[in-house]
Design a protein around this motif. Structure first.
Motif: not given
Length: 567
Positions: A535-555
């Motif tokens: 579902l589109a809502d699932t993909k939206a949540v997954t994008l948030v997961y990806s962004v937060v993971l990138m921030i955590m990895s960068g830090l």
């Protein structure tokens, strides 16, 4: 023998308990499962049999997956090395305008990788992706289903696997003696001749090691073939995953994993032999820092700049679009359209305020934290033993703890599944398959070798006089370790812990074999969002997961590497 008895007699009873637990862990989880998998394949009913091998050879899907894996591995050796060398030359060797900005783009694979990276590329280039919609608008006859199969997997993995080049090859090229380059230039050598005959030969040892790693990565690839390969391009690991889900075909899964393990051992052996025979040492005694080289040919200079920024766009576009679309509504994500009115913070508010959406984070964080702490604790004790005692037993201990480094994670996972799907005396007749402990143990096992090497290096860099002084002052061994030695090695130990935590957080390749259905980690959720029926809502949540993971990895990378470079 008497010396060993004397050493054991002088060891604290609590320390002996720790030593015993390490030996039990090695036997139960590093040796027994990997030996048992051979027995299950070739001695299933107590008699030697080659039925599994015959089934494998007669399975067209299995043989095709083997063929595809080796084709992918060989292809990646060429494409990744070419792109990786070009990236390093652009950012470190040639004088390219905006090199610092370009470097940031080339380093994006350090903050997102694996299933997160592959899902990002599918989001951008897939059938409903932003770039696919853009290309279809420019070229009406453009096929929107173009991004799948062998070429899609090769494209994504080529740009995903250059992380080691930008890290290790960049470091190697900075060590080139500039005087040698200048001497060749003064003798009339062209830029290309200097590059081919002076620069690249110095990079041979690093290039060779990277080539072996690339081949192994391609051979054991999971995320990219599973998400982008489709039915026409299935490789070994996805096929192992398919076979492992059925009890009747687990012997095929085990045999395929064994083939993968044997290939890994052969390649690592070849790498060690070539490194021992090779002589790539620089003959310069006084080194001067490398100065970036200008490309004097005008057309060549323009072509180099165009190539540099084209590659920059390939690396940066998925990251930028993932971040942008994570702030849009479900309709914009499903249609791959951008409209200022569709921007919202609801996706982030939903993830961090709804338990069902936040649960994968909690599961991944719990696994990552527990496994990271456990593997560091285990290797601290082991490193202490290796540092304090030097005999054949400690040598055997070190080699045993390095076993996971010689085996692909797929073989380790299948070994655990095949071994602990029934009661086993070595673990108190417990059954681990179907429990949360399986994945935790697997995370600990695969991270032991790297952690041990790093922690052991910290121990052997300690000044032995510190321990002697504490002993002379009457301090007990445990007190000396906790109050004198541990504070010194703690910074580097915490850095290793952070790197392990970071790599476990979004792991998919190992997780997909062993995760508990009721406790799905982030890697599983992110991969499921790439399915066509998601579902589109699932993909939206997954994008948030990806962004937060990138921030955590960068830090994490900043605190581990960035602060060191500033100090």
């Amino acid at each position: 023998m008497r010396t060993i008895r004397n050493q054991l007699a002088s060891v604290n009873p609590i320390a002996l308990i720790f030593y015993g637990l390490i030996v039990w862990f090695i036997v139960a989880f590093l040796i027994y499962p990997n030996v048992n998998i051979y027995y299950e394949i070739f001695f299933k009913d107590g008699k030697f049999s080659l039925d599994a091998a015959e089934k494998l050879l007669s399975s067209e899907r299995a043989m095709r997956s083997l063929y595809n894996s080796f084709i992918l591995a060989v292809s990646l050796v060429f494409t990744v090395n070419i792109i990786g060398v070009v990236l390093v030359l652009i950012s470190e060797y040639f004088d390219i305008k905006g090199a610092k900005i370009l470097r940031l783009g080339y380093f994006t694979t350090l903050i997102y990788s694996g299933v997160v990276l592959v899902s990002g590329y599918k989001f951008v280039y897939g059938e409903n992706g932003f770039m696919t919609k853009l290309l279809a608008g420019l070229f009406p006859s453009f096929d929107p289903t173009w991004f799948h199969g062998y070429w899609a997997v090769l494209f994504v993995m080529t740009f995903a696997c250059t992380s080691n080049h930008v890290l290790f090859l960049s470091n190697a090229i900075r060590k080139i003696d500039f005087q040698t380059v200048e001497a060749a230039r003064n003798m009339g050598a062209s830029t290309f001749y200097i590059l081919w005959r002076v620069v690249l030969p110095v990079l041979k040892p690093t290039m060779f090691a990277l080539t072996i790693l690339i081949f192994l990565t391609g051979l054991a690839a999971t995320s990219a073939p599973l998400i982008l390969g489709g039915k026409e391009f299935q490789t070994i690991t996805p096929m192992i995953l398919t076979f492992s889900k059925s009890v009747s075909s687990r012997d095929l899964a085990a045999l395929l994993a064994l083939v993968l393990g044997l290939a890994t051992l052969v390649l690592l052996t070849i790498m060690v032999r070539f490194e021992r025979k090779g002589n790539f040492m620089s003959v310069s005694k006084v080194k001067s820092e490398l100065v970036k080289q200008k490309i004097n040919n005008k057309l060549g200079n323009i072509a180099a700049h165009i190539l540099a920024y084209f590659l920059f766009l390939i690396y940066i576009i998925p990251v930028v679009l993932i971040i942008i679309f994570s702030f849009t509504d479900a309709h914009s994500i499903s249609t791959a359209t951008l409209d200022f009115s569709s921007f919202t913070l609801n996706n982030y508010l939903f993830v961090f305020s709804t338990m069902s959406a936040f649960k994968p984070y909690l599961v991944s964080i719990a696994y990552a934290a527990a496994a990271s702490v456990a593997v560091v604790a285990l290797t601290l004790v082991a490193s202490r033993i290796l540092h304090k005692f030097k005999n054949k037993w400690t040598l055997a201990l070190e080699y045993a703890l390095l076993i996971p480094w010689m085996l692909p994670s797929t073989l380790i996972a299948i070994g655990l599944i095949v071994t602990f799907n029934m009661p086993r005396l070595v673990i108190g007749n417990a059954v681990l398959v179907g429990t949360v402990w399986m994945l935790f143990l697997a995370y600990v096992i695969v991270h032991i070798p790297f952690t041990l090497r790093m922690v052991k290096a910290s121990f052997f860099s300690l000044d032995s006089n510190l321990e002697d002084a504490a002993k002379n002052l009457g301090a007990k061994p445990f007190y000396t370790f906790m109050k004198v030695l541990l504070p010194i090695i703690l910074p580097s130990t915490l850095a290793v812990l952070a790197l392990n935590f970071n790599s476990i957080l979004a792991d998919y390749d190992l997780t997909v074999f062993l995760y508990h259905p009721l406790y799905q980690p982030l890697g599983i959720v992110i991969k499921n969002s790439t399915d066509a029926q998601a579902l589109a809502d699932t993909k939206a949540v997954t994008l948030v997961y990806s962004v937060v993971l990138m921030i955590m990895s960068g830090l994490t990378l900043y605190f581990v590497y960035g602060r060191k470079s500033r100090s």
